[in-house]
Design a protein around this motif. Structure first.
Motif, PDB file in Angstrom:
ATOM      1  N   CYS A 105       0.775  -1.246   0.000  1.00 34.85           N
ATOM      2  CA  CYS A 105       0.000   0.000   0.000  1.00 34.85           C
ATOM      3  C   CYS A 105       0.803   1.290   0.000  1.00 34.85           C
ATOM      4  CB  CYS A 105      -0.918   0.027   1.211  1.00 34.85           C
ATOM      5  SG  CYS A 105      -2.335  -0.991   0.955  1.00 34.85           S
ATOM      6  N   GLY A 106       2.062   1.254   0.322  1.00 35.40           N
ATOM      7  CA  GLY A 106       2.805   2.519   0.407  1.00 35.40           C
ATOM      8  C   GLY A 106       2.506   3.235   1.710  1.00 35.40           C
ATOM      9  N   GLU A 107       2.642   4.564   1.684  1.00 37.91           N
ATOM     10  CA  GLU A 107       2.508   5.339   2.921  1.00 37.91           C
ATOM     11  C   GLU A 107       1.067   5.759   3.180  1.00 37.91           C
ATOM     12  OE1 GLU A 107       4.913   8.973   3.941  1.00 37.91           O
ATOM     13  OE2 GLU A 107       6.493   7.572   3.318  1.00 37.91           O
ATOM     14  N   ALA A 108       0.598   5.549   4.388  1.00 36.47           N
ATOM     15  CA  ALA A 108      -0.796   5.891   4.700  1.00 36.47           C
ATOM     16  C   ALA A 108      -0.950   7.393   4.927  1.00 36.47           C
ATOM     17  CB  ALA A 108      -1.242   5.146   5.954  1.00 36.47           C
ATOM     18  N   LEU A 109      -2.100   7.936   4.514  1.00 35.87           N
ATOM     19  CA  LEU A 109      -2.400   9.335   4.825  1.00 35.87           C
ATOM     20  C   LEU A 109      -3.005   9.439   6.219  1.00 35.87           C
ATOM     21  CD1 LEU A 109      -2.528   9.242   1.554  1.00 35.87           C
ATOM     22  CD2 LEU A 109      -3.613  11.455   1.872  1.00 35.87           C
ATOM     23  N   SER A 110      -3.758   8.390   6.602  1.00 33.68           N
ATOM     24  CA  SER A 110      -4.346   8.359   7.947  1.00 33.68           C
ATOM     25  C   SER A 110      -4.711   6.923   8.282  1.00 33.68           C
ATOM     26  CB  SER A 110      -5.602   9.232   8.002  1.00 33.68           C
ATOM     27  OG  SER A 110      -6.559   8.701   7.096  1.00 33.68           O
ATOM     28  N   TRP A 111      -4.796   6.614   9.550  1.00 34.81           N
ATOM     29  CA  TRP A 111      -5.217   5.284   9.979  1.00 34.81           C
ATOM     30  C   TRP A 111      -5.827   5.364  11.366  1.00 34.81           C
ATOM     31  CZ3 TRP A 111      -0.221   6.929   9.494  1.00 34.81           C
ATOM     32  CH2 TRP A 111       0.558   6.959  10.657  1.00 34.81           C
ATOM     33  N   SER A 112      -6.729   4.405  11.665  1.00 31.20           N
ATOM     34  CA  SER A 112      -7.401   4.402  12.970  1.00 31.20           C
ATOM     35  C   SER A 112      -8.019   3.033  13.210  1.00 31.20           C
ATOM     36  CB  SER A 112      -8.488   5.481  13.017  1.00 31.20           C
ATOM     37  OG  SER A 112      -9.410   5.258  11.971  1.00 31.20           O
ATOM     38  N   GLY A 113      -8.515   2.834  14.413  1.00 36.17           N
ATOM     39  CA  GLY A 113      -9.171   1.581  14.747  1.00 36.17           C
ATOM     40  C   GLY A 113     -10.605   1.841  15.174  1.00 36.17           C
ATOM     41  N   PHE A 114     -11.450   0.826  15.069  1.00 38.53           N
ATOM     42  CA  PHE A 114     -12.823   0.988  15.554  1.00 38.53           C
ATOM     43  C   PHE A 114     -13.429  -0.360  15.926  1.00 38.53           C
ATOM     44  CE2 PHE A 114     -13.267   0.365  10.973  1.00 38.53           C
ATOM     45  CZ  PHE A 114     -14.383  -0.452  10.849  1.00 38.53           C
ATOM     46  N   HIS A 115     -14.481  -0.299  16.720  1.00 38.01           N
ATOM     47  CA  HIS A 115     -15.283  -1.474  17.046  1.00 38.01           C
ATOM     48  C   HIS A 115     -16.666  -1.281  16.419  1.00 38.01           C
ATOM     49  CE1 HIS A 115     -12.147  -1.711  20.121  1.00 38.01           C
ATOM     50  NE2 HIS A 115     -12.359  -3.021  20.056  1.00 38.01           N
ATOM     51  N   ALA A 116     -17.333  -2.381  16.162  1.00 42.26           N
ATOM     52  CA  ALA A 116     -18.649  -2.273  15.520  1.00 42.26           C
ATOM     53  C   ALA A 116     -19.751  -2.416  16.564  1.00 42.26           C
ATOM     54  CB  ALA A 116     -18.791  -3.361  14.461  1.00 42.26           C
ATOM     55  N   GLU A 117     -20.834  -1.696  16.341  1.00 40.74           N
ATOM     56  CA  GLU A 117     -21.959  -1.759  17.268  1.00 40.74           C
ATOM     57  C   GLU A 117     -23.274  -1.615  16.507  1.00 40.74           C
ATOM     58  OE1 GLU A 117     -22.730   1.868  19.600  1.00 40.74           O
ATOM     59  OE2 GLU A 117     -20.983   2.742  18.668  1.00 40.74           O
ATOM     60  N   ARG A 118     -24.352  -1.966  17.186  1.00 43.97           N
ATOM     61  CA  ARG A 118     -25.693  -1.805  16.614  1.00 43.97           C
ATOM     62  C   ARG A 118     -26.545  -1.106  17.666  1.00 43.97           C
ATOM     63  NH1 ARG A 118     -30.748  -4.636  16.909  1.00 43.97           N
ATOM     64  NH2 ARG A 118     -29.890  -5.579  18.796  1.00 43.97           N
ATOM     65  N   ARG A 119     -27.245  -0.045  17.274  1.00 44.78           N
ATOM     66  CA  ARG A 119     -28.133   0.658  18.194  1.00 44.78           C
ATOM     67  C   ARG A 119     -29.417   1.025  17.454  1.00 44.78           C
ATOM     68  NH1 ARG A 119     -24.969  -1.115  21.171  1.00 44.78           N
ATOM     69  NH2 ARG A 119     -23.523  -0.109  22.606  1.00 44.78           N
ATOM     70  N   LEU A 120     -30.536   0.974  18.180  1.00 45.99           N
ATOM     71  CA  LEU A 120     -31.816   1.336  17.566  1.00 45.99           C
ATOM     72  C   LEU A 120     -32.669   2.040  18.613  1.00 45.99           C
ATOM     73  CD1 LEU A 120     -33.542   0.873  14.926  1.00 45.99           C
ATOM     74  CD2 LEU A 120     -34.537  -1.088  16.118  1.00 45.99           C
ATOM     75  N   ALA A 121     -33.085   3.271  18.300  1.00 45.81           N
ATOM     76  CA  ALA A 121     -33.945   4.004  19.241  1.00 45.81           C
ATOM     77  C   ALA A 121     -35.319   3.336  19.303  1.00 45.81           C
ATOM     78  CB  ALA A 121     -34.085   5.458  18.788  1.00 45.81           C
ATOM     79  N   ASP A 122     -35.938   3.347  20.485  1.00 51.59           N
ATOM     80  CA  ASP A 122     -37.242   2.694  20.662  1.00 51.59           C
ATOM     81  C   ASP A 122     -38.295   3.298  19.746  1.00 51.59           C
ATOM     82  OD1 ASP A 122     -36.068   1.137  22.537  1.00 51.59           O
ATOM     83  OD2 ASP A 122     -36.809   2.274  24.266  1.00 51.59           O
ATOM     84  N   VAL A 123     -38.281   4.607  19.604  1.00 50.50           N
ATOM     85  CA  VAL A 123     -39.147   5.291  18.629  1.00 50.50           C
ATOM     86  C   VAL A 123     -38.286   6.348  17.926  1.00 50.50           C
ATOM     87  CG1 VAL A 123     -41.387   4.967  19.763  1.00 50.50           C
ATOM     88  CG2 VAL A 123     -39.926   6.896  20.424  1.00 50.50           C
ATOM     89  N   PHE A 124     -38.691   6.707  16.697  1.00 52.75           N
ATOM     90  CA  PHE A 124     -37.881   7.653  15.920  1.00 52.75           C
ATOM     91  C   PHE A 124     -38.413   9.083  16.019  1.00 52.75           C
ATOM     92  CE2 PHE A 124     -35.544   4.787  12.623  1.00 52.75           C
ATOM     93  CZ  PHE A 124     -34.944   4.118  13.670  1.00 52.75           C
ATOM     94  N   GLY A 125     -39.312   9.303  16.954  1.00 55.31           N
ATOM     95  CA  GLY A 125     -39.803  10.667  17.132  1.00 55.31           C
ATOM     96  C   GLY A 125     -40.744  10.750  18.312  1.00 55.31           C
TER      97      GLY A 125
END
Ligand SMILES: Cc1cc2nc3c(=O)[nH]c(=O)nc-3n(C[C@H](O)[C@H](O)[C@H](O)COP(=O)(O)OP(=O)(O)OC[C@H]3O[C@@H](n4cnc5c(N)ncnc54)[C@H](O)[C@@H]3O)c2cc1C
Length: 231
Positions: A105-125
């Motif tokens: 890939c050569g030199e990175a411009l940026s890099w970071s880490g993350f975890h995945a999640e799932r969220r859902l509001a009980d109602v949307f309004g």
């Protein structure tokens, strides 16, 4: 009330203040969901692949690698990390991509880490407030559908505003179904991309899914063209 203390005085407010939505909390709207196991790293590099405008997904024994074109001759790489330890380094990312895909890939411009999640509001309004984007729903970034889901929901909400309270409530229920469907797809992407010592069964499944006519249905689903159906 905005972060800078200004008050919004309006007949109707669409709150798109992100996954930790203060508006949602202030209204007392609950959220369901969970964190997924596994850790991910991503980085942007000069594009050294022949893929051009195409995205590529690699399902390898050691786990998923996704690769997306970006403007300006750049490419974003996302990998499932071998272990959930410490901060992501450029070297780890470059080495993982090379070992799993063969690309340097050569030199990175940026890099970071993350975890995945799932969220859902009980109602949307509630009352004269509607939730939009991550304030309403968070889906796993694997498969890259979270922001697209937000835009689809915003378009649906905009088209419903003239219909009054009942239309906005119906729209909220529809968007909730869409968010559940998107979350299920993201979970399938996560499942396909997990490390496995016996990839043959998964590879057979993916090959049959990508064949015709199932491949066309899958492509529509992956690119969210059927989500308005609320499947
Ligand atoms: C690693 C990662 C990769 C992703 N990749 C993709 C992808 O490839 N494709 C895709 O479709 N989606 C992707 N997503 C998901 C996407 O980033 C989110 O779904 C999207 O950013 C949500 O947009 P939003 O506007 O709802 O929330 P946000 O982007 O969180 O924006 C909310 C904004 O509101 C501001 N705010 C909060 N409170 C206040 C306040 N009181 N007053 C004023 N401003 C306030 C915040 O500062 C923020 O700027 C990814 C997510 C992650 C974590």
């Amino acid at each position: 009330v905005l972060a800078d203390g200004r008050r919004i005085d309006s007949d109707f407010v669409v709150a798109c203040d992100g996954r930790h939505s203060v508006v949602r909390g202030t209204l007392g709207i609950g959220v369901e969901g969970n964190d997924y196991e596994g850790a991910f790293a991503m980085g942007d590099f000069p594009d050294t692949t022949p893929y051009g405008a195409d995205a590529a997904v690699f399902l390898t024994e050691r786990g998923l690698v996704e690769s997306f074109p970006l403007p300006g001759g750049l490419r974003r790489w996302v990998v499932r990390r071998d272990a959930d330890v410490g901060a992501v380094t450029e070297a780890e990312l470059v080495e993982t991509i090379r070992e799993r895909t063969g690309f340097r890939c050569g030199e990175a411009l940026s890099w970071s880490g993350f975890h995945a999640e799932r969220r859902l509001a009980d109602v949307f309004g509630q009352g004269s407030v509607a939730l939009a984007g991550d304030a309403a729903h968070v889906v796993s970034p694997i498969g890259g559908q979270g922001m697209n889901l937000g835009w689809l929901g915003a378009a649906d909400l905009a088209a419903s505003l003239d219909g009054g309270e009942a239309a906005i409530a119906r729209c909220g229920r529809r968007r909730r179904r869409m968010a559940r469907a998107a979350a299920r797809r993201a979970e399938l992407n996560m499942w396909l991309g997990r490390p496995t010592v016996r990839p043959e069964r998964r590879d057979r499944l993916v090959r049959s899914l990508l064949g015709r006519p199932a491949g066309r249905v899958l492509a529509r689903s992956f690119t969210m063209h059927d989500l308005r159906l609320g499947v």
